[in-house]
Design a protein around this motif. Structure first.
Motif, PDB file in Angstrom:
ATOM      1  N   MET A   1       0.832  -1.208   0.000  1.00 37.65           N
ATOM      2  CA  MET A   1       0.000   0.000   0.000  1.00 37.65           C
ATOM      3  C   MET A   1       0.868   1.261   0.000  1.00 37.65           C
ATOM      4  N   LYS A   2       1.959   1.239   0.774  1.00 37.98           N
ATOM      5  CA  LYS A   2       2.856   2.391   0.824  1.00 37.98           C
ATOM      6  C   LYS A   2       3.493   2.649  -0.532  1.00 37.98           C
ATOM      7  N   ASN A   3       3.878   1.569  -1.230  1.00 41.75           N
ATOM      8  CA  ASN A   3       4.480   1.728  -2.553  1.00 41.75           C
ATOM      9  C   ASN A   3       3.487   2.307  -3.551  1.00 41.75           C
ATOM     10  N   ILE A   4       2.220   1.901  -3.438  1.00 43.67           N
ATOM     11  CA  ILE A   4       1.190   2.416  -4.339  1.00 43.67           C
ATOM     12  C   ILE A   4       0.995   3.904  -4.111  1.00 43.67           C
ATOM     13  N   ARG A   5       0.932   4.313  -2.852  1.00 35.34           N
ATOM     14  CA  ARG A   5       0.767   5.731  -2.542  1.00 35.34           C
ATOM     15  C   ARG A   5       1.954   6.543  -3.041  1.00 35.34           C
ATOM     16  N   LEU A   6       3.150   5.991  -2.853  1.00 34.04           N
ATOM     17  CA  LEU A   6       4.349   6.696  -3.308  1.00 34.04           C
ATOM     18  C   LEU A   6       4.350   6.838  -4.821  1.00 34.04           C
ATOM     19  N   THR A   7       3.914   5.789  -5.499  1.00 30.46           N
ATOM     20  CA  THR A   7       3.827   5.834  -6.963  1.00 30.46           C
ATOM     21  C   THR A   7       2.827   6.882  -7.419  1.00 30.46           C
ATOM     22  N   LEU A   8       1.675   6.951  -6.738  1.00 27.30           N
ATOM     23  CA  LEU A   8       0.654   7.943  -7.083  1.00 27.30           C
ATOM     24  C   LEU A   8       1.166   9.361  -6.868  1.00 27.30           C
ATOM     25  N   VAL A   9       1.916   9.552  -5.771  1.00 22.58           N
ATOM     26  CA  VAL A   9       2.470  10.880  -5.487  1.00 22.58           C
ATOM     27  C   VAL A   9       3.431  11.306  -6.593  1.00 22.58           C
ATOM     28  N   PHE A  10       4.312  10.418  -7.007  1.00 21.52           N
ATOM     29  CA  PHE A  10       5.257  10.737  -8.080  1.00 21.52           C
ATOM     30  C   PHE A  10       4.529  10.967  -9.402  1.00 21.52           C
ATOM     31  N   TYR A  11       3.495  10.186  -9.647  1.00 17.64           N
ATOM     32  CA  TYR A  11       2.732  10.333 -10.896  1.00 17.64           C
ATOM     33  C   TYR A  11       2.022  11.675 -10.947  1.00 17.64           C
ATOM     34  N   ILE A  12       1.374  12.051  -9.835  1.00 21.39           N
ATOM     35  CA  ILE A  12       0.676  13.339  -9.782  1.00 21.39           C
ATOM     36  C   ILE A  12       1.677  14.490  -9.909  1.00 21.39           C
ATOM     37  N   ALA A  13       2.832  14.351  -9.235  1.00 24.03           N
ATOM     38  CA  ALA A  13       3.867  15.381  -9.342  1.00 24.03           C
ATOM     39  C   ALA A  13       4.351  15.521 -10.781  1.00 24.03           C
ATOM     40  N   PHE A  14       4.491  14.390 -11.475  1.00 26.28           N
ATOM     41  CA  PHE A  14       4.912  14.410 -12.874  1.00 26.28           C
ATOM     42  C   PHE A  14       3.881  15.127 -13.742  1.00 26.28           C
ATOM     43  N   LEU A  15       2.591  14.890 -13.471  1.00 28.27           N
ATOM     44  CA  LEU A  15       1.536  15.543 -14.230  1.00 28.27           C
ATOM     45  C   LEU A  15       1.485  17.048 -13.955  1.00 28.27           C
ATOM     46  N   MET A  16       1.881  17.453 -12.763  1.00 26.51           N
ATOM     47  CA  MET A  16       1.815  18.864 -12.391  1.00 26.51           C
ATOM     48  C   MET A  16       2.990  19.674 -12.915  1.00 26.51           C
ATOM     49  N   ILE A  17       4.046  19.007 -13.390  1.00 20.88           N
ATOM     50  CA  ILE A  17       5.231  19.730 -13.868  1.00 20.88           C
ATOM     51  C   ILE A  17       4.896  20.723 -14.990  1.00 20.88           C
ATOM     52  N   PRO A  18       4.156  20.316 -16.036  1.00 13.31           N
ATOM     53  CA  PRO A  18       3.850  21.294 -17.095  1.00 13.31           C
ATOM     54  C   PRO A  18       3.049  22.485 -16.580  1.00 13.31           C
ATOM     55  N   LEU A  19       2.103  22.232 -15.648  1.00 18.21           N
ATOM     56  CA  LEU A  19       1.301  23.332 -15.108  1.00 18.21           C
ATOM     57  C   LEU A  19       2.166  24.284 -14.294  1.00 18.21           C
ATOM     58  N   TYR A  20       3.052  23.719 -13.476  1.00 10.35           N
ATOM     59  CA  TYR A  20       3.945  24.578 -12.706  1.00 10.35           C
ATOM     60  C   TYR A  20       4.857  25.379 -13.627  1.00 10.35           C
ATOM     61  N   TRP A  21       5.384  24.722 -14.646  1.00  9.25           N
ATOM     62  CA  TRP A  21       6.315  25.410 -15.539  1.00  9.25           C
ATOM     63  C   TRP A  21       5.614  26.533 -16.307  1.00  9.25           C
ATOM     64  N   LEU A  22       4.354  26.305 -16.660  1.00  8.99           N
ATOM     65  CA  LEU A  22       3.580  27.349 -17.333  1.00  8.99           C
ATOM     66  C   LEU A  22       3.397  28.543 -16.409  1.00  8.99           C
ATOM     67  N   PHE A  23       3.032  28.284 -15.161  1.00  5.66           N
ATOM     68  CA  PHE A  23       2.860  29.365 -14.181  1.00  5.66           C
ATOM     69  C   PHE A  23       4.189  30.043 -13.894  1.00  5.66           C
ATOM     70  N   ASN A  24       5.254  29.268 -13.821  1.00  4.92           N
ATOM     71  CA  ASN A  24       6.588  29.801 -13.592  1.00  4.92           C
ATOM     72  C   ASN A  24       6.987  30.775 -14.699  1.00  4.92           C
ATOM     73  N   MET A  25       6.748  30.380 -15.945  1.00  2.00           N
ATOM     74  CA  MET A  25       7.077  31.250 -17.082  1.00  2.00           C
ATOM     75  C   MET A  25       6.226  32.517 -17.095  1.00  2.00           C
ATOM     76  N   SER A  26       4.971  32.399 -16.632  1.00  2.00           N
ATOM     77  CA  SER A  26       4.083  33.563 -16.672  1.00  2.00           C
ATOM     78  C   SER A  26       4.527  34.672 -15.730  1.00  2.00           C
ATOM     79  N   LEU A  27       5.394  34.347 -14.759  1.00  2.00           N
ATOM     80  CA  LEU A  27       5.889  35.340 -13.805  1.00  2.00           C
ATOM     81  C   LEU A  27       7.277  35.851 -14.161  1.00  2.00           C
TER      82      LEU A  27
END
Length: 265
Positions: free
Chosen positions: A1-27
């Motif tokens: 269960m811990k490995n699954i949660r860790l995998t989900l956290v990394f996956y969500i973080a990976f998906l958020m990278i483009p959104l963060y980078w877009l916001f980062n560039m906008s500033l």
């Protein structure tokens, strides 16, 4: 269960990278963006957002997109609700073929219909209007909404219709007061998909508009000039373009969850 949660956290973080980078560039300024790699702005600035909100050519793009997307969602649902009810409750000659034909319109690429729509709307004076884009998008969104709603309606027992008729309800009163509340999750899911597909569609919206109803996706091409792309303003416009979709998801989030669990999605 811990490995699954860790995998989900990394996956969500990976998906958020483009959104963060877009916001980062906008500033950042255009010079800072092109000067090198940095994880956050050295000197954060809101100038890119100020440029958008102070220029009518920019912010009217959001207004135009919101208007025709809202019109399309309302029209699509108004047409799809009775059509889906007919498919779910009645059997008539060619109903299966008609249902498949509706879906086949959703399968066709928008480029197929651009020229007919352009010629038709130009000849009847609807070119560069919000209603022109809203009606054109109905070609794709109405079949999708019918398909989604028919799945929800077929899950409602027909005995409810008969009981309401025995109790003296007219069809209109039954449909609005009893039936629609039962399928509100399906309506929420259909509204979400109609909004989403109309909001992100560019080819038809750009072809059928020029100035008065120009969508934000077409306005964003203004950042291209002889000196190159204005990356900061383009990033800020991208961030603002995501917000309406996020707001819609927030309001229909519960319906979407139920829809994916119960309906034909």
């Amino acid at each position: 269960m811990k490995n699954i949660r860790l995998t989900l956290v990394f996956y969500i973080a990976f998906l958020m990278i483009p959104l963060y980078w877009l916001f980062n560039m906008s500033l950042k300024t255009n010079t800072e963006i092109l000067s090198g790699f940095s994880l956050w702005p050295t000197n954060p600035t809101l100038d890119n957002y100020i440029t958008i909100f102070s220029d009518a050519g920019w912010y009217m793009g959001y207004v135009n997109s919101t208007i025709y997307v809202g019109l399309n969602t309302i029209i699509s649902l108004a047409v799809a609700l009775p059509a889906a009810y007919a498919f779910s409750r009645y059997r008539f000659m060619g109903d299966k073929h008609l249902f498949f034909w509706l879906l086949s319109n959703r399968m066709a690429p928008p480029a197929v219909f651009v020229l007919p729509f352009f010629q038709l709307y130009s000849s009847i004076g609807l070119f560069d209007t919000h209603i022109a884009v809203a009606l054109a998008h109905c070609l794709f969104n109405v079949p999708l909404a019918v398909w989604i709603l028919e799945g929800f309606m077929s899950g409602i027992p027909k005995e409810i219709d008969e009981t309401a008729q025995i109790d003296g309800y007219s069809f209109g009163a039954f449909f609005l007061r009893i039936f629609m509340p039962l399928i509100k999750s399906g309506i929420g899911v259909a509204a979400f998909f109609c909004f989403m597909f109309s909001w992100v569609e560019l080819l038809i919206a750009r072809t059928l508009t020029s100035v008065d109803a120009k969508p934000i996706a077409a306005v964003m091409t203004r950042t291209v000039s002889a000196s190159g792309l204005d990356w900061g303003v383009l990033a800020a416009a991208g961030v603002l373009t995501i917000i309406p979709g996020a707001i819609v998801i927030w309001f229909v989030r519960n319906h979407i969850a139920k829809g994916f669990a119960l309906g034909r999605v």
